[in-house]
Scaffold this motif. Structure first.
Motif, PDB file in Angstrom:
ATOM      1  N   ASN A  98       0.812  -1.212   0.000  1.00 43.89           N
ATOM      2  CA  ASN A  98       0.000   0.000   0.000  1.00 43.89           C
ATOM      3  C   ASN A  98       0.853   1.272   0.000  1.00 43.89           C
ATOM      4  O   ASN A  98       0.348   2.369   0.246  1.00 43.89           O
ATOM      5  N   GLY A  99       2.159   1.123  -0.241  1.00 43.75           N
ATOM      6  CA  GLY A  99       3.015   2.300  -0.309  1.00 43.75           C
ATOM      7  C   GLY A  99       3.495   2.809   1.028  1.00 43.75           C
ATOM      8  O   GLY A  99       3.983   3.938   1.131  1.00 43.75           O
ATOM      9  N   LYS A 100       3.361   2.006   2.072  1.00 40.64           N
ATOM     10  CA  LYS A 100       3.809   2.409   3.400  1.00 40.64           C
ATOM     11  C   LYS A 100       4.876   1.445   3.925  1.00 40.64           C
ATOM     12  O   LYS A 100       4.956   0.293   3.509  1.00 40.64           O
ATOM     13  N   GLU A 111       4.292   3.948  11.279  1.00 41.48           N
ATOM     14  CA  GLU A 111       4.365   3.797   9.835  1.00 41.48           C
ATOM     15  C   GLU A 111       4.762   5.117   9.184  1.00 41.48           C
ATOM     16  O   GLU A 111       4.580   6.194   9.762  1.00 41.48           O
ATOM     17  N   GLN A 112       5.315   5.017   7.976  1.00 48.47           N
ATOM     18  CA  GLN A 112       5.678   6.196   7.188  1.00 48.47           C
ATOM     19  C   GLN A 112       5.589   5.818   5.717  1.00 48.47           C
ATOM     20  O   GLN A 112       5.616   4.637   5.362  1.00 48.47           O
ATOM     21  N   PRO A 113       5.467   6.819   4.832  1.00 49.72           N
ATOM     22  CA  PRO A 113       5.379   6.510   3.401  1.00 49.72           C
ATOM     23  C   PRO A 113       6.659   5.863   2.890  1.00 49.72           C
ATOM     24  O   PRO A 113       7.752   6.108   3.405  1.00 49.72           O
ATOM     25  N   SER A 114       6.526   5.035   1.856  1.00 51.12           N
ATOM     26  CA  SER A 114       7.696   4.444   1.214  1.00 51.12           C
ATOM     27  C   SER A 114       8.553   5.539   0.581  1.00 51.12           C
ATOM     28  O   SER A 114       8.053   6.620   0.251  1.00 51.12           O
TER      29      SER A 114
END
Length: 550
Positions: A276-278, A287-290
């Motif tokens: 999901n791009g995280k 969590e953080q964005p990729s």
């Protein structure tokens, strides 16, 4: 399965082996029943020490259980015990049918068996006068049950031995931190085997920095040094093992240019990449964005590791045309007797190169193997698990131990993006105690076992939002019962595999210095769960000092 009893040859013990046996037997003869840890380098003759201890206990009229991880329970290993004890040996393994297992248990009841050999389940063999339990490769995660009841064979063996007046002998070239910690605290007796039994030298180990390979234009998973050494072995008609370290791999993100690994700012474990791009921490839920560029050096060469054994097999065949290559992994061993067929072919020198995952480094003895290549040592080093450095050190040390077990000197190449990490450095030096000291500093700082105790509360349910809400309620309850600040509550969060068979998963961690505090917390949480109907649709399990956190 029937085994032909071989003619027993007289064993000449080394001084270290003799000292280990005598220490055990002097205690045993005086009625002292305790726990021993045989810490011996690979090839030091631990099995011969076990068999001599067992032989003396059996001669005294008692029985013995030998636990061996299923992955290491090979024909070669079993034959050694049959050579010593003949038909008085029984074997249990997962390949036996229910009827065959029943037959072996009945043999025990009739008094026809003195020694039971098998994986974790063999611990429950109904011997009338058990005198000794041996746990070989005691560091192996396979000794911890991943299904209810979530028992650890080591702790269960200690409990059974205490009830039956038996001794326990643990053995490993790379002991678990828990076992060595007990030696340091004086609860276990340490028996050291520092040298190989046949006086062979330990292999020479070379570390290759894969960041430098990239700088020099080599984007292959095989370093230039490893390719040169494989070429030399093929010319000499010697054999090579290539080990892909995939244990614990769960999508960590690293930079191929500088080796930087993206970690959780709160837990000191790697973040895992999700579709999901995280990027998510499976301990606390952070969590953080990729990311597309390395935050450390700005390189675009950042991402997950995607190579598998099949791709490596294709690359090896392409790089070394004419070489005979075998691959050993879950796919090639699915068929019946798959393990034995591949290992037998390699042992008979029907292949030059054996490629595989951790199953190729467990207790196998191939005298003509003079080179072991460890591909991507970092895969287990940065798995999202507080035990990742320990697992990496153990796997690298075990892999290194496959080289040079015959008359020819062995060499090992460890390919890594983190050559400065203490687990890599200590594995290259075969320095267990050096690794232990470094790793224990980390465990003490972060409050992980064996310094502190850890309780994992696993929760599963078909409704995701309801499960998350229940997990938060359970966290709040754990905070309420935390009298005196004896507990530390982490999470809840979704594990790396957050959904299985349409069942969502959440996990809550609770730490404490005292095991009894976690027992009390578990008992109170069970009462709370039973009193609240909101938990009725959920499945909740408690796991003390978990091995697997995914």
């Amino acid at each position: 399965m029937k085994y032909k009893q071989s003619q027993r040859q007289e064993v000449q013990f080394t001084e270290e082996q003799e000292a280990a046996v005598q220490t055990f037997w002097q205690d045993y003869s005086r009625g002292v029943r305790t726990t021993y840890l045989v810490h011996g380098v690979t090839g030091s003759g631990k099995t011969e020490v076990y068999m001599e201890m067992i032989g003396r206990v059996v001669k005294a009229g008692r029985q013995a259980i030998v636990l061996i991880p299923e992955i290491a329970l090979t024909y070669q290993t079993v034959l050694r015990f049959y050579g010593r004890f003949g038909d008085r040996v029984s074997i249990l393994n997962s390949r036996l049918s229910a009827g065959e297992r029943y037959d072996q248990i009945e043999r025990i009841r009739r008094g026809e068996v003195d020694v039971m050999i098998g994986p974790r389940s063999a611990l429950f063999a109904p011997f009338p006068d058990l005198g000794l339990i041996v746990i070989d490769e005691e560091h192996e995660p396979a000794y911890k049950s991943e299904k209810a009841p979530r028992y650890h064979a080591r702790e269960t063996a200690l409990a059974r031995a205490k009830m039956e007046g038996a001794s326990v002998v643990l053995g490993s070239a790379t002991p678990s931190l828990e076992a060595f910690y007990q030696c340091r605290n004086g609860r276990y007796t340490l028996l050291k085997l520092k040298n190989r039994a046949a006086s062979q030298s330990l292999p020479d180990v070379y570390t290759v920095d894969m960041r430098e390979e990239l700088k020099h234009g080599n984007r292959s998973i095989l370093s230039d040094r490893l390719k040169e050494m494989i070429t030399e072995r093929l010319w000499k008609k010697e054999q090579v093992m290539l080990f892909l370290n995939r244990r614990g791999y769960a999508g960590f993100v690293s930079c191929r240019s500088c080796g930087h690994v993206v970690k959780c700012p709160h837990c000191d474990v790697s973040l895992s990449a999700h579709r999901n791009g995280k990027m998510v921490c499976h301990y606390c839920g952070y969590e953080q964005p990729s990311i597309k560029k390395c935050p450390e050096c700005g390189s675009g060469y950042i991402g997950g590791f995607k190579a598998g054994t099949q791709q490596i097999e294709d690359l090896v065949k392409q790089t070394f045309p004419g070489s005979r290559v075998l691959r050993m992994d879950l796919d090639t061993t699915k068929v019946k007797n798959g393990h034995e067929r591949i290992l037998s072919a390699f042992s008979n020198e029907e292949a030059d190169i054996l490629i595989g995952t951790q199953m190729i480094v467990k207790g196998h003895d191939f005298p003509n193997v003079t080179l072991v290549g460890v591909l991507a040592a970092d895969l287990s080093l940065y798995s999202n698990d507080y035990q990742s450095a320990e697992r990496t050190f153990q796997l690298l040390s075990q892999a290194s131990g496959r080289a040079g077990r015959g008359k020819k000197r062995g060499e090992v190449v460890i390919q890594t993006y983190s050559p400065e990490h203490y687990s890599i450095r200590m594995a290259a030096r075969q320095d267990y105690e050096g690794f232990y000291e470094e790793e224990m500093k980390y465990r003490q700082l972060m409050g992980y076992p064996p310094v502190d105790q850890l309780l994992a509360v696993w929760m599963t349910g078909s409704a995701e939002e309801h499960l998350k809400k229940a997990a938060l309620y359970l966290k709040e309850f754990a905070a309420r019962i935390n009298r005196g600040g004896r507990l530390s509550v982490i999470g809840p969060s979704a594990p790396y595999v957050s959904k299985v068979s349409d069942q969502y998963r959440q996990i809550l961690y609770i730490k404490s210095e005292a095991y009894r505090c976690l027992i009390e917390a578990k008992n109170l949480m069970e009462q709370y769960i039973e009193m609240n109907t909101g938990f009725d649709s959920l499945r909740i399990q408690f796991d003390f000092n978990p091995i697997n956190t995914s």
